[in-house]
Design an enzyme around this catalytic site. Structure first.
Site, PDB file in Angstrom:
ATOM      1  N   ALA A  78       0.615  -1.529  -0.246  1.00 27.29           N
ATOM      2  CA  ALA A  78      -0.115  -0.301   0.095  1.00 27.29           C
ATOM      3  C   ALA A  78       1.130   1.327  -0.375  1.00 27.29           C
ATOM      4  O   ALA A  78       1.705   1.428   0.344  1.00 27.29           O
ATOM      5  CB  ALA A  78      -0.596  -0.218   1.765  1.00 27.29           C
ATOM      6  N   GLY A 121       0.755  -5.035   1.008  1.00 27.41           N
ATOM      7  CA  GLY A 121      -0.557  -5.241   0.316  1.00 27.41           C
ATOM      8  C   GLY A 121      -0.595  -5.390  -1.057  1.00 27.41           C
ATOM      9  O   GLY A 121      -1.622  -6.064  -1.579  1.00 27.41           O
ATOM     10  N   GLU A 124      -1.034  -9.389  -0.863  1.00 29.60           N
ATOM     11  CA  GLU A 124      -2.664  -9.662  -0.087  1.00 29.60           C
ATOM     12  C   GLU A 124      -3.318  -9.170  -1.774  1.00 29.60           C
ATOM     13  O   GLU A 124      -4.120 -10.357  -1.509  1.00 29.60           O
ATOM     14  CB  GLU A 124      -2.366  -8.775   0.525  1.00 29.60           C
ATOM     15  CG  GLU A 124      -1.770  -9.113   2.438  1.00 29.60           C
ATOM     16  CD  GLU A 124      -2.253  -7.703   2.909  1.00 29.60           C
ATOM     17  OE1 GLU A 124      -2.076  -6.188   2.700  1.00 29.60           O
ATOM     18  OE2 GLU A 124      -2.546  -8.029   4.291  1.00 29.60           O
ATOM     19  N   GLU A 144       4.907  -5.006   6.749  1.00 31.01           N
ATOM     20  CA  GLU A 144       3.962  -4.071   8.309  1.00 31.01           C
ATOM     21  C   GLU A 144       4.485  -4.092   8.944  1.00 31.01           C
ATOM     22  O   GLU A 144       4.948  -3.308   9.989  1.00 31.01           O
ATOM     23  CB  GLU A 144       2.935  -4.636   8.101  1.00 31.01           C
ATOM     24  CG  GLU A 144       2.012  -4.424   6.502  1.00 31.01           C
ATOM     25  CD  GLU A 144       2.310  -6.244   5.447  1.00 31.01           C
ATOM     26  OE1 GLU A 144       2.769  -6.942   6.145  1.00 31.01           O
ATOM     27  OE2 GLU A 144       1.303  -6.053   4.300  1.00 31.01           O
TER      28      GLU A 144
HETATM   29  N1  DAK Z   1       4.566   3.447  -0.747  1.00 32.09           N
HETATM   30  C1  DAK Z   1       5.046   4.679  -1.729  1.00 32.09           C
HETATM   31  N2  DAK Z   1       6.553   4.531  -2.137  1.00 32.09           N
HETATM   32  C2  DAK Z   1       7.062   3.109  -1.924  1.00 32.09           C
HETATM   33  C3  DAK Z   1       6.608   2.160  -1.306  1.00 32.09           C
HETATM   34  C4  DAK Z   1       5.301   2.023  -0.552  1.00 32.09           C
HETATM   35  N3  DAK Z   1       4.799   0.827  -0.052  1.00 32.09           N
HETATM   36  N4  DAK Z   1       7.533   0.909  -2.225  1.00 32.09           N
HETATM   37  C5  DAK Z   1       8.334   2.302  -2.985  1.00 32.09           C
HETATM   38  N5  DAK Z   1       8.121   3.329  -2.761  1.00 32.09           N
HETATM   39  C6  DAK Z   1       8.649   4.507  -3.424  1.00 32.09           C
HETATM   40  C7  DAK Z   1      10.491   4.724  -2.814  1.00 32.09           C
HETATM   41  O1  DAK Z   1       9.849   5.512  -1.690  1.00 32.09           O
HETATM   42  C8  DAK Z   1      10.705   5.063  -3.829  1.00 32.09           C
HETATM   43  O2  DAK Z   1      10.143   6.546  -4.155  1.00 32.09           O
HETATM   44  P1  DAK Z   1      11.149   7.742  -3.943  1.00 32.09           P
HETATM   45  O3  DAK Z   1      11.821   7.751  -3.206  1.00 32.09           O
HETATM   46  O4  DAK Z   1      11.761   7.197  -5.654  1.00 32.09           O
HETATM   47  O5  DAK Z   1       9.926   8.800  -4.553  1.00 32.09           O
HETATM   48  C9  DAK Z   1      10.462   4.684  -4.957  1.00 32.09           C
HETATM   49  O6  DAK Z   1       8.867   3.821  -4.602  1.00 32.09           O
HETATM   50  C10 DAK Z   1      11.496   3.067  -5.552  1.00 32.09           C
HETATM   51  O7  DAK Z   1      11.431   2.822  -4.337  1.00 32.09           O
HETATM   52  P2  DAK Z   1      13.130   2.279  -3.410  1.00 32.09           P
HETATM   53  O8  DAK Z   1      14.353   3.778  -3.746  1.00 32.09           O
HETATM   54  O9  DAK Z   1      13.441   1.969  -1.880  1.00 32.09           O
HETATM   55  O10 DAK Z   1      13.700   1.381  -4.066  1.00 32.09           O
HETATM   56  P3  DAK Z   1      14.508  -0.146  -3.715  1.00 32.09           P
HETATM   57  O11 DAK Z   1      14.839  -0.659  -5.266  1.00 32.09           O
HETATM   58  O12 DAK Z   1      15.763   0.406  -2.730  1.00 32.09           O
HETATM   59  O13 DAK Z   1      13.342  -0.985  -2.369  1.00 32.09           O
HETATM   60  C11 DAK Z   1      11.946  -2.223  -1.632  1.00 32.09           C
HETATM   61  C12 DAK Z   1      12.313  -1.130  -2.968  1.00 32.09           C
HETATM   62  C13 DAK Z   1      10.592  -2.728  -2.279  1.00 32.09           C
HETATM   63  C14 DAK Z   1      12.638  -2.833  -0.634  1.00 32.09           C
HETATM   64  C15 DAK Z   1      11.419  -0.583  -0.682  1.00 32.09           C
HETATM   65  O14 DAK Z   1      11.346   0.541  -1.947  1.00 32.09           O
HETATM   66  C16 DAK Z   1      10.579  -0.988  -0.095  1.00 32.09           C
HETATM   67  O15 DAK Z   1      10.728  -1.072   1.572  1.00 32.09           O
HETATM   68  N6  DAK Z   1       8.811  -0.594  -0.104  1.00 32.09           N
HETATM   69  C17 DAK Z   1       8.044  -0.748   1.067  1.00 32.09           C
HETATM   70  C18 DAK Z   1       8.078  -2.136   1.137  1.00 32.09           C
HETATM   71  C19 DAK Z   1       6.639  -1.995   2.012  1.00 32.09           C
HETATM   72  O16 DAK Z   1       6.955  -1.781   3.339  1.00 32.09           O
HETATM   73  N7  DAK Z   1       5.379  -2.760   1.823  1.00 32.09           N
HETATM   74  C20 DAK Z   1       4.662  -2.874   3.409  1.00 32.09           C
HETATM   75  C21 DAK Z   1       3.631  -1.120   2.954  1.00 32.09           C
HETATM   76  S1  DAK Z   1       2.914  -1.419   4.235  1.00 32.09           S
HETATM   77  C22 DAK Z   1      -5.206  -1.387   3.295  1.00 32.09           C
HETATM   78  C23 DAK Z   1      -4.792  -2.334   2.469  1.00 32.09           C
HETATM   79  C24 DAK Z   1      -3.647  -3.159   2.592  1.00 32.09           C
HETATM   80  C25 DAK Z   1      -2.796  -2.127   2.979  1.00 32.09           C
HETATM   81  C26 DAK Z   1      -2.820  -1.110   4.653  1.00 32.09           C
HETATM   82  C27 DAK Z   1      -4.374  -0.841   4.161  1.00 32.09           C
HETATM   83  N8  DAK Z   1      -6.576  -0.200   3.519  1.00 32.09           N
HETATM   84  C28 DAK Z   1      -7.274  -1.386   1.885  1.00 32.09           C
HETATM   85  C29 DAK Z   1      -7.084  -0.200   4.292  1.00 32.09           C
HETATM   86  C30 DAK Z   1      -1.183  -3.151   3.402  1.00 32.09           C
HETATM   87  C31 DAK Z   1      -0.346  -2.304   3.641  1.00 32.09           C
HETATM   88  C32 DAK Z   1       1.326  -2.355   3.371  1.00 32.09           C
HETATM   89  O17 DAK Z   1       1.038  -3.093   2.097  1.00 32.09           O
END
Ligand code: DAK
Length: 270
Positions: A78, A121, A124, A144
């Protein structure tokens, strides 16, 4: 006349097309298209995905859907920036899960074609689909925990049911990513193929399903998904009623007649 909303709507976060399957129903293809943020699932993107799925579901020319991202990311979760400032009540009032719930109501099969990151997400969303075709470079995870929360769109339930408590606990409590081969072995993924071929392979699987009798395909999907909710006793009863129902279709008569006459069945989709 087919409802072709999916082709006429001006989508901003996804690409939508129909893929021909010679002599069979078509595949509805949805590609997540926010490559700059690794296809992070913001609200607008999810609105579009659900609308496109529902539109394909209603279109009698479509037999199956494929949902994909790009080589680097199916979806990295997400959109964290969209959630960062939100409080509990704001999240509750946004009621975004209602939209995710609509994916469960899609009757036709949906195949996720996953390469690169399928996190949070994103994992998911892939698990909300009926099958996952993964590239060798696909990485699945529920990170998460590293943001101070837990999965909220089915991760603790669907992942556990797919790969078992032992590995789900490890993935969700540590947030670590797992490769496609490991997830195939664990039972999350239907098949793993070369990174250049994952979309073709998903489309081929979809094509094969598109050649089958539509009502039986939808009933089979429904019965399989029910197995997650019901006891074995209730599940068997549910399956049996669905089985009887198929004896009312023209395709049942045609399928059995064609077998006896040693010819290929001509499906009508009813
Ligand atoms: N959200 C926003 N931006 C994201 C992102 C994300 N989840 N993942 C990556 N990006 C963005 C980064 O901020 C970066 O943007 P800029 O800095 O260039 O502006 C760009 O994508 C490239 O990412 P990285 O520079 O970080 O790329 P790397 O190859 O170095 O790293 C990575 C890739 C996937 C390991 C890293 O980006 C990362 O850790 N990303 C976050 C992964 C994460 O924590 N995902 C879980 C998020 S929580 C809901 C439904 C579902 C959910 C919640 C509520 N409802 C219906 C209410 C689910 C929650 C989640 O998924």
């Amino acid at each position: 006349m087919s409802d072709k909303n999916h082709l006429t709507k001006p989508y901003n976060n996804i690409l939508v097309s129909e893929v021909e399957n010679k002599g069979a129903l078509m595949t509805g293809l949805i590609q997540l298209n926010r490559p700059d943020v690794l296809n992070a699932l913001n609200i607008d993107l999810m609105i579009e995905v659900v609308e496109a799925l529902e539109s394909f579901d209603k279109d009698p020319e479509i037999g199956c859907m494929v949902l994909t991202g790009n080589k680097k990311a199916f979806a990295a979760g997400a959109d964290i920036k969209e959630m960062a400032e939100a409080g509990a009540i704001e999240m509750l009032l946004r009621d975004q899960f209602a939209r995710w719930d609509r994916i469960r109501k899609i009757k036709k099969p949906v195949i996720a074609a996953v390469s690169g990151f399928a996190l949070g997400g994103g994992c998911e969303l892939a698990m909300s689909c009926d099958m996952i075709v993964a590239s060798e470079s696909a990485r699945f995870g529920q990170p998460e925990i590293n943001l101070g929360v837990t999965p909220g769109a089915g991760g603790t339930q669907r992942l556990t049911k797919a790969i078992g408590k032992a590995r789900a606990m490890e993935m969700i409590l540590t947030g670590k990513m797992m490769g496609a081969a490991e997830m195939f072995e664990a039972g999350l993924v239907t098949k793993v193929v070369d990174t250049d071929l994952y979309l073709d392979e998903a489309l081929e699987l979809s094509r094969e399903i598109c050649t089958k009798p539509t009502v039986a395909v939808q009933i089979a999907k429904e019965s399989i998904l029910k197995s997650f909710d019901l006891t074995i006793e209730s599940g068997l009863e549910f399956e049996r009623k669905n089985f009887y129902l198929l004896f009312a279709t023209e395709d049942k008569s045609e399928g059995m007649k064609a077998f006896v006459e040693k010819r290929k069945a001509q499906w009508k989709g009813k």
